[in-house]
Design a protein around this motif. Structure first.
Motif, PDB file in Angstrom:
ATOM      1  N   VAL A 128       0.833  -1.202   0.000  1.00 22.65           N
ATOM      2  CA  VAL A 128       0.000   0.000   0.000  1.00 22.65           C
ATOM      3  C   VAL A 128       0.868   1.252   0.000  1.00 22.65           C
ATOM      4  CG1 VAL A 128      -1.670   1.348   1.350  1.00 22.65           C
ATOM      5  CG2 VAL A 128      -1.963  -1.125   1.086  1.00 22.65           C
ATOM      6  N   TYR A 129       1.903   1.259   0.825  1.00 18.46           N
ATOM      7  CA  TYR A 129       2.752   2.454   0.914  1.00 18.46           C
ATOM      8  C   TYR A 129       3.543   2.670  -0.375  1.00 18.46           C
ATOM      9  CZ  TYR A 129       5.575   6.032   3.297  1.00 18.46           C
ATOM     10  OH  TYR A 129       6.185   7.217   3.665  1.00 18.46           O
ATOM     11  N   ARG A 130       3.889   1.580  -1.062  1.00 20.22           N
ATOM     12  CA  ARG A 130       4.582   1.706  -2.340  1.00 20.22           C
ATOM     13  C   ARG A 130       3.761   2.537  -3.316  1.00 20.22           C
ATOM     14  NH1 ARG A 130       3.939  -0.893  -7.152  1.00 20.22           N
ATOM     15  NH2 ARG A 130       5.773  -1.148  -8.501  1.00 20.22           N
ATOM     16  N   GLU A 131       2.489   2.223  -3.426  1.00 17.74           N
ATOM     17  CA  GLU A 131       1.630   2.978  -4.348  1.00 17.74           C
ATOM     18  C   GLU A 131       1.493   4.430  -3.904  1.00 17.74           C
ATOM     19  OE1 GLU A 131       0.656   1.788  -7.273  1.00 17.74           O
ATOM     20  OE2 GLU A 131       1.880   0.081  -6.638  1.00 17.74           O
ATOM     21  N   GLN A 132       1.417   4.644  -2.593  1.00 19.69           N
ATOM     22  CA  GLN A 132       1.345   6.012  -2.077  1.00 19.69           C
ATOM     23  C   GLN A 132       2.639   6.764  -2.382  1.00 19.69           C
ATOM     24  OE1 GLN A 132      -0.333   6.653   1.865  1.00 19.69           O
ATOM     25  NE2 GLN A 132       1.287   8.147   2.336  1.00 19.69           N
ATOM     26  N   LYS A 133       3.781   6.093  -2.184  1.00 23.61           N
ATOM     27  CA  LYS A 133       5.067   6.740  -2.453  1.00 23.61           C
ATOM     28  C   LYS A 133       5.198   7.130  -3.926  1.00 23.61           C
ATOM     29  CE  LYS A 133       8.424   6.785   0.038  1.00 23.61           C
ATOM     30  NZ  LYS A 133       9.029   7.850   0.887  1.00 23.61           N
ATOM     31  N   LEU A 134       4.732   6.277  -4.815  1.00 22.52           N
ATOM     32  CA  LEU A 134       4.774   6.604  -6.237  1.00 22.52           C
ATOM     33  C   LEU A 134       3.929   7.840  -6.539  1.00 22.52           C
ATOM     34  CD1 LEU A 134       4.597   3.015  -7.734  1.00 22.52           C
ATOM     35  CD2 LEU A 134       6.471   4.634  -8.051  1.00 22.52           C
ATOM     36  N   ARG A 135       2.761   7.915  -5.920  1.00 21.49           N
ATOM     37  CA  ARG A 135       1.912   9.112  -6.108  1.00 21.49           C
ATOM     38  C   ARG A 135       2.601  10.348  -5.539  1.00 21.49           C
ATOM     39  NH1 ARG A 135      -2.120   5.426  -4.432  1.00 21.49           N
ATOM     40  NH2 ARG A 135      -2.165   6.342  -2.349  1.00 21.49           N
ATOM     41  N   GLU A 136       3.222  10.200  -4.370  1.00 19.56           N
ATOM     42  CA  GLU A 136       3.912  11.336  -3.746  1.00 19.56           C
ATOM     43  C   GLU A 136       5.077  11.821  -4.609  1.00 19.56           C
ATOM     44  OE1 GLU A 136       2.989   9.963   0.899  1.00 19.56           O
ATOM     45  OE2 GLU A 136       4.950   9.591  -0.003  1.00 19.56           O
ATOM     46  N   GLY A 137       5.854  10.875  -5.136  1.00 16.08           N
ATOM     47  CA  GLY A 137       6.982  11.251  -5.981  1.00 16.08           C
ATOM     48  C   GLY A 137       6.543  11.950  -7.246  1.00 16.08           C
ATOM     49  N   LYS A 138       5.490  11.441  -7.856  1.00 17.95           N
ATOM     50  CA  LYS A 138       4.973  12.059  -9.081  1.00 17.95           C
ATOM     51  C   LYS A 138       4.413  13.449  -8.785  1.00 17.95           C
ATOM     52  CE  LYS A 138       3.704  11.683 -13.498  1.00 17.95           C
ATOM     53  NZ  LYS A 138       2.842  12.847 -13.693  1.00 17.95           N
ATOM     54  N   PHE A 139       3.723  13.581  -7.658  1.00 13.97           N
ATOM     55  CA  PHE A 139       3.176  14.890  -7.288  1.00 13.97           C
ATOM     56  C   PHE A 139       4.290  15.910  -7.119  1.00 13.97           C
ATOM     57  CE2 PHE A 139       1.970  18.103  -4.188  1.00 13.97           C
ATOM     58  CZ  PHE A 139       0.751  18.544  -4.685  1.00 13.97           C
ATOM     59  N   PHE A 140       5.353  15.518  -6.427  1.00 16.11           N
ATOM     60  CA  PHE A 140       6.453  16.452  -6.221  1.00 16.11           C
ATOM     61  C   PHE A 140       7.062  16.873  -7.548  1.00 16.11           C
ATOM     62  CE2 PHE A 140      10.792  17.760  -5.695  1.00 16.11           C
ATOM     63  CZ  PHE A 140      10.735  18.590  -4.587  1.00 16.11           C
ATOM     64  N   ALA A 141       7.345  15.900  -8.406  1.00 23.97           N
ATOM     65  CA  ALA A 141       7.958  16.215  -9.691  1.00 23.97           C
ATOM     66  C   ALA A 141       7.058  17.137 -10.510  1.00 23.97           C
ATOM     67  CB  ALA A 141       8.253  14.930 -10.458  1.00 23.97           C
ATOM     68  N   ASP A 142       5.775  16.842 -10.549  1.00 23.68           N
ATOM     69  CA  ASP A 142       4.844  17.691 -11.297  1.00 23.68           C
ATOM     70  C   ASP A 142       4.800  19.103 -10.721  1.00 23.68           C
ATOM     71  OD1 ASP A 142       4.221  15.584 -12.946  1.00 23.68           O
ATOM     72  OD2 ASP A 142       2.308  15.110 -11.963  1.00 23.68           O
ATOM     73  N   THR A 143       4.874  19.199  -9.402  1.00 29.59           N
ATOM     74  CA  THR A 143       4.784  20.506  -8.744  1.00 29.59           C
ATOM     75  C   THR A 143       5.944  21.411  -9.129  1.00 29.59           C
ATOM     76  OG1 THR A 143       3.563  19.603  -6.858  1.00 29.59           O
ATOM     77  CG2 THR A 143       4.708  21.692  -6.511  1.00 29.59           C
ATOM     78  N   ILE A 144       7.146  20.858  -9.193  1.00 26.93           N
ATOM     79  CA  ILE A 144       8.306  21.704  -9.515  1.00 26.93           C
ATOM     80  C   ILE A 144       8.646  21.699 -11.002  1.00 26.93           C
ATOM     81  CG2 ILE A 144       9.246  21.324  -7.193  1.00 26.93           C
ATOM     82  CD1 ILE A 144      11.526  19.703  -8.631  1.00 26.93           C
ATOM     83  N   GLY A 145       7.940  20.865 -11.780  1.00 28.32           N
ATOM     84  CA  GLY A 145       8.194  20.816 -13.219  1.00 28.32           C
ATOM     85  C   GLY A 145       9.324  19.886 -13.611  1.00 28.32           C
ATOM     86  N   ALA A 146       9.547  18.839 -12.805  1.00 26.54           N
ATOM     87  CA  ALA A 146      10.611  17.874 -13.082  1.00 26.54           C
ATOM     88  C   ALA A 146      10.022  16.589 -13.654  1.00 26.54           C
ATOM     89  CB  ALA A 146      11.388  17.568 -11.802  1.00 26.54           C
TER      90      ALA A 146
END
Length: 232
Positions: free
Chosen positions: A54-72
């Protein structure tokens, strides 16, 4: 800094480079650079109540959110938290990304850490830099030498670490970083209580005092070449 720079940040777990190198990545993107975050493991074993799946899927969402937020851009290698191998396969994957993206800068962990995944990620990143730089007849992509390599300041990787390069962080980059990193459960203190966001926000202010700016991030330069990111 030219508008054509590319930076790759290689971390042991999803969230590591986002936390430590994230403000600098945000600054560079705002200035026209391409930024790629490469997380070697999912970091899925770090939650006290969620299962690794479960946390793996959450971590993937968190990582993608961060990258999208800063434009990476966001790349997660398929390795499990705590089990990153210290072998050529990881380095070859990083070398392939380097050959494709042809970065001007690579950021990774310091080589000594309380976390084996951090150490192995840093070793793989440096090995990947070497593998990308040498001619290989079986490799269709041109070789590429990364001009500048930086080790990010991480409170878990401090043995022998001494910052020698400081990057001023403007307000806009800081706010993008804070928005993006606040999506990470561990950064909010939900995993084992450490106040990561407060710590790194305060650390940026401390480093900023050293270079005459409101905030700055500190790095240790690999080798003798200094990386001139600092500016007004």
């Amino acid at each position: 800094m030219t508008m054509s720079k590319t930076v790759i940040a290689v971390g042991g777990h999803i969230g590591d480079m986002e936390l430590t190198a994230g403000p600098t990545l945000a600054k560079m993107v705002l200035e026209g650079a391409r930024a790629i975050i490469v997380d070697c493991t999912y970091g899925e074993r770090g939650h006290p109540t969620l299962t690794p799946t479960v946390y793996r899927e959450q971590k993937l969402r968190e990582g993608k959110f961060f990258a999208d937020t800063i434009g990476a851009e966001f790349v997660a290698l398929d390795y499990s938290d705590g089990f990153l191998p210290n072998d050529e396969a990881v380095a070859e994957q990083i070398a392939q990304i380097i050959r494709e993206a042809r970065p001007d800068v690579l950021i990774t962990h310091w080589l000594k850490s309380m976390h084996r995944d951090h150490e192995y990620a840093a070793q793989a990143a440096l090995r990947g830099v070497f593998l990308a730089s040498i001619p290989r007849e079986e490799e269709p992509l041109e070789r590429h030498t990364v001009p500048s390599i930086l080790h990010a300041e991480n409170w878990e990787d401090m043995e022998g670490f001494e910052a020698d390069t400081f990057v001023p962080i403007p307000d806009e980059a800081f706010e993008l970083w804070r928005t993006g990193i606040s999506e990470h459960a561990f950064a909010r203190g939900e995993t084992y209580g450490f106040r990561f966001i407060d710590y790194y926000s305060a650390l940026m202010e401390v480093k900023g005092c050293l270079v005459g700016h409101q905030r700055a991030c500190g790095f240790k330069t690999a080798g003798t070449e200094k990386f001139a990111l600092a500016g007004p």
